[in-house]
Design a protein around this motif. Sequence first.
Motif, mmCIF file in Angstrom:
data_model
loop_
_atom_site.group_PDB
_atom_site.id
_atom_site.type_symbol
_atom_site.label_atom_id
_atom_site.label_comp_id
_atom_site.label_asym_id
_atom_site.label_seq_id
_atom_site.Cartn_x
_atom_site.Cartn_y
_atom_site.Cartn_z
ATOM 1 N N TYR A 90 53.440 101.315 -17.991
ATOM 2 C CA TYR A 90 52.151 101.022 -18.132
ATOM 3 C C TYR A 90 51.690 100.250 -19.441
ATOM 4 C CZ TYR A 90 46.895 101.239 -18.022
ATOM 5 O OH TYR A 90 45.502 100.729 -17.730
ATOM 6 N N TYR A 114 52.238 97.642 -14.157
ATOM 7 C CA TYR A 114 51.528 98.882 -13.433
ATOM 8 C C TYR A 114 52.126 99.429 -12.139
ATOM 9 C CZ TYR A 114 47.546 96.860 -16.201
ATOM 10 O OH TYR A 114 47.026 96.417 -17.382
ATOM 11 N N GLU A 167 44.294 104.243 -13.060
ATOM 12 C CA GLU A 167 44.289 103.192 -14.178
ATOM 13 C C GLU A 167 45.202 102.136 -13.661
ATOM 14 O OE1 GLU A 167 45.604 105.613 -17.585
ATOM 15 O OE2 GLU A 167 43.536 106.020 -18.323
ATOM 16 N N ALA A 168 46.218 102.421 -13.097
ATOM 17 C CA ALA A 168 47.153 101.595 -12.609
ATOM 18 C C ALA A 168 46.491 100.792 -11.319
ATOM 19 C CB ALA A 168 48.374 102.400 -12.174
ATOM 20 N N GLY A 172 44.133 98.400 -12.673
ATOM 21 C CA GLY A 172 44.734 97.203 -13.567
ATOM 22 C C GLY A 172 45.451 96.361 -12.570
ATOM 23 N N ASP A 191 49.582 92.027 -11.938
ATOM 24 C CA ASP A 191 48.105 92.051 -12.044
ATOM 25 C C ASP A 191 47.491 90.995 -11.240
ATOM 26 O OD1 ASP A 191 45.572 92.467 -12.861
ATOM 27 O OD2 ASP A 191 45.732 92.688 -14.766
#
Length: 951
Positions: free
Chosen positions: A39, A44, A76-77, A80, A263
């Motif tokens: 991360y 991610y 969170e991933a 992202g 991303d």
Amino acid sequence: MVRSVLVGALLLSGCCRIPKWVSMDGIIDMHSRRGQQAYSKGDYRQAAAAWRKGLDAAGKGGRNTDAARFLVNLSEASEGIGLYKAALAQASEALDLLGEGGDPAIRSQALIQKGLAYRRTARYAAARPCFDDALEIARRVKNPHLESESIRNIAALLQDQGELEAALPLYEDAIDLARAYGDETSEARSLNNLGLLFDARAEYPEALKHHQASLALRRKLGDRAGEGKVLGNICISYSKLNRFDQALQHCEAALDIAEKIGDRQRAANHLNNIGSLYRRLNQPRKALRYYRRSLEIKRETADPAGEARALNNIGETYWHLGKLDSAEDYLERSLEIKKRIGDLAGQSASYQNLALLYSRRGRYPEAKFFYMKAVLLNNRIDRPELTWRAYDGLSYVYEALSMPEPAILYGKKALHSIQDTRSRLAVMEKPLRLSYLEDKTHVYRRVADLLIREGRLLEAQQVISLLKEEEYWHFLDIRGPDGPSVDDVVTTLTEQHWIRKIAAFEGELGKVGHEIEGLEMEQQGRELSETERERLFQLYDRADEIHAAFEAYLQELESTYSDKVEFGQKTLDALESLQGDLGRFPLRTVIVTFLVLEDNISILLTAPAIQIPYRIPMTEADLNRLVFNFRETLIRPDRDPRPPAGALYDLLMAPIEQDLIRLEAETLMISLDGTLRYLPFSALFDGERYLTERYNLVLFTPAAKRLFGEVRTQGLRIAGLGMSEAAEGFGSLPAVKEELDAIVREEDENDLMGVVPGKILLNQDFTATGLAEMLGKGYPLVHLASHFSFRPGTAEDSFILLGDGSRLTLSELDSRRYPFRFIDLLTLSACETAVGGQDARGREIESFAALAQTRGAGAILATLWPVADASTGTFMALFYQLRTEHRLSKAEALREVQRRFLSGKDETDIHEDEPRGVKPVNDQGEFTPPPEAPYAHPFYWAPFILMGNYL
């Protein structure tokens, strides 16, 4: 210990299965660390893969707290890479697993992630309670990292809703808290968010400062994803400053990072921004390719705000391509989404684009309606970049509707917004300040043109001065926090009345709108009380009343101007003082202001009791060619200058000739624009005489903010400083010694040659220290005879060559060590002192004069092209002699010397034609001077220009 390290290494390499002897704690710890490492590198998807394994292990072991932590990590991933639905589901599942009694720190993290997922999908009302609850838990368990992150997200939420003032102190609190506990991750995030806020407020120096600080921390931490985000934001700031090369460089770097780490959400943002850059670089079809790629990703990742931006930009590009129906379709689809998600800034941009579209169709009433919608929104969201564009658009619409007075009013509102932003750019480096103005100069010129057409000449003069002032200080690059202030545009009493009414409407509507939004957000999260519902309906009614009152105001405003009702007395004290000063001059003085527009030249005569405007049909390109051809003739003493000089006289002076005669003008203070600054007006020819034979001529520099001064002809002393020897990159100036000897009568020697008492510092004696000492002794006349290179760029690029071969730059000269306040006249008798290089557009000619006058100097005498050495010495000696012995003003003395050069009178000492800097062509030409006046050609006498106090 060795076994634990070995297992960790094997797990992180992915090379083996977990041995049976490894504990559940070890398994969970290894998956957690593996995910965190991926991360932090911005990978991610790899991080999510590790965390899913950890989640499986925690689930099988019945470890709900660990499972909840892994779900927060997965959220969170997902966030992202733009998978906001997945991020929301994962954060919600984590909260369900924890229940009310679970680990409070993990619960706070889960609430932040849930709120962030809501915020990313513009569900602001649902996001706020999540952040508030997370903050309450963080403070209760005394976790500074989570407290800082909660505060930062609340600020970002407020910023998304246009509440910039409320967001600012929260960001500052988050940064202070992060720094207090050494939390560089949170600090970097808050610095980036704060940079976005300053960018939205058009405070670009602060925006770039905070983004750069965040970028440094991201790189220090190895946070590739964060680095890419900040690079994208720096791209946006540079784009708004019209620095497209730098913007494109940062955007492409950001896109490269986003694509490498997977991303997609931010890759779409960068694609959108690159598309906007190509559109502004006039490559619309290339822009469309980037916009469509961005739109596809935004739809796939369910990002309505991003989808709306892409739709808006595609519509705007179709507008530029002339495909108006397609443009309208995309713009309306964008506006519909923005209304649904409450994106006020986005709505303003869409309204303005629709207004541009209807203007292009000639449907100005509809265009006016959309601009007004934008104006009302802009006051609520405090976006200066949107504000000035909306007012400028309204000004254009009213001009098209043949209603010049409202057009002027809204044009001034646009200028006020631009000037306000300019005042915050003082600390920026010069190229960025200059680029900011590039797409806004048309506003100044159009408003000035409107004012001239309406006979409001004093106001036009002030608007022109604002533009020229900015050109001067941009050129010199000396403006700073303590430098010259940025003036506001002057408004009349009646305009002030209407502006106050506009502000009242905007202010009240902003307050009502803010309260409505608050209650609507509450309504989305819970049932409103009866009192709250009643209040909301009251606010809806009040908003309708304000809109109706605003419509009535517009009708009243238009009716006032359409009926040609007198505005009332104009409060233009600052401008009227200009005419008052003119009346104080002993010589009849008239200011002649030139404004070069794209298809005409506007001329404005300002006399003590009257102003007279003129409009000359002439394209700027054609004028530039005339000036260039005349200059080419002037620097060739064998060419006859009178035909091109006559053509320019007919264009620029003949239209105002009779009025100058009626005004009995003796002195013309000329304010120039564009390439006219390269034109020596003294050499214009009316068919019988040059202009210098008719008038005293001086350049007027509005940026210096000084007009009137005292006559000083008695008790004059002079400091003469020069360089005659060759230096690296510069040839020798052999006549400088004779020039200084002819001018300066040394006070401490038996010197019978000079005409003014003083002191000479030549060659090795002419140092920076020597110059500072001479200036400090208070000599009213300072004569510098050396190479002086004045070039556009920073103040480091322009310099005086000192006698010891060193260079004294303008930035060094602009210090208290070199006092100008005692100087009545600063003469730069050097090689091409007043002319800069490419793309200067003549600004450099007056810029140094503005600097010197602001520092206290009365006037400056410089040259427009390299001049013959020997003739220069005689010219200057005669000039000073006329000043001291005949008590002539500076302008009268300059004119008299030029007349004597023309007639040959008092030229017995002129016997060389070696030029200073370049050699005149001596082949057979079209101009043969009379025998009694070998230096009658303007090459020898016309380059000398006087700027500032001519008395």
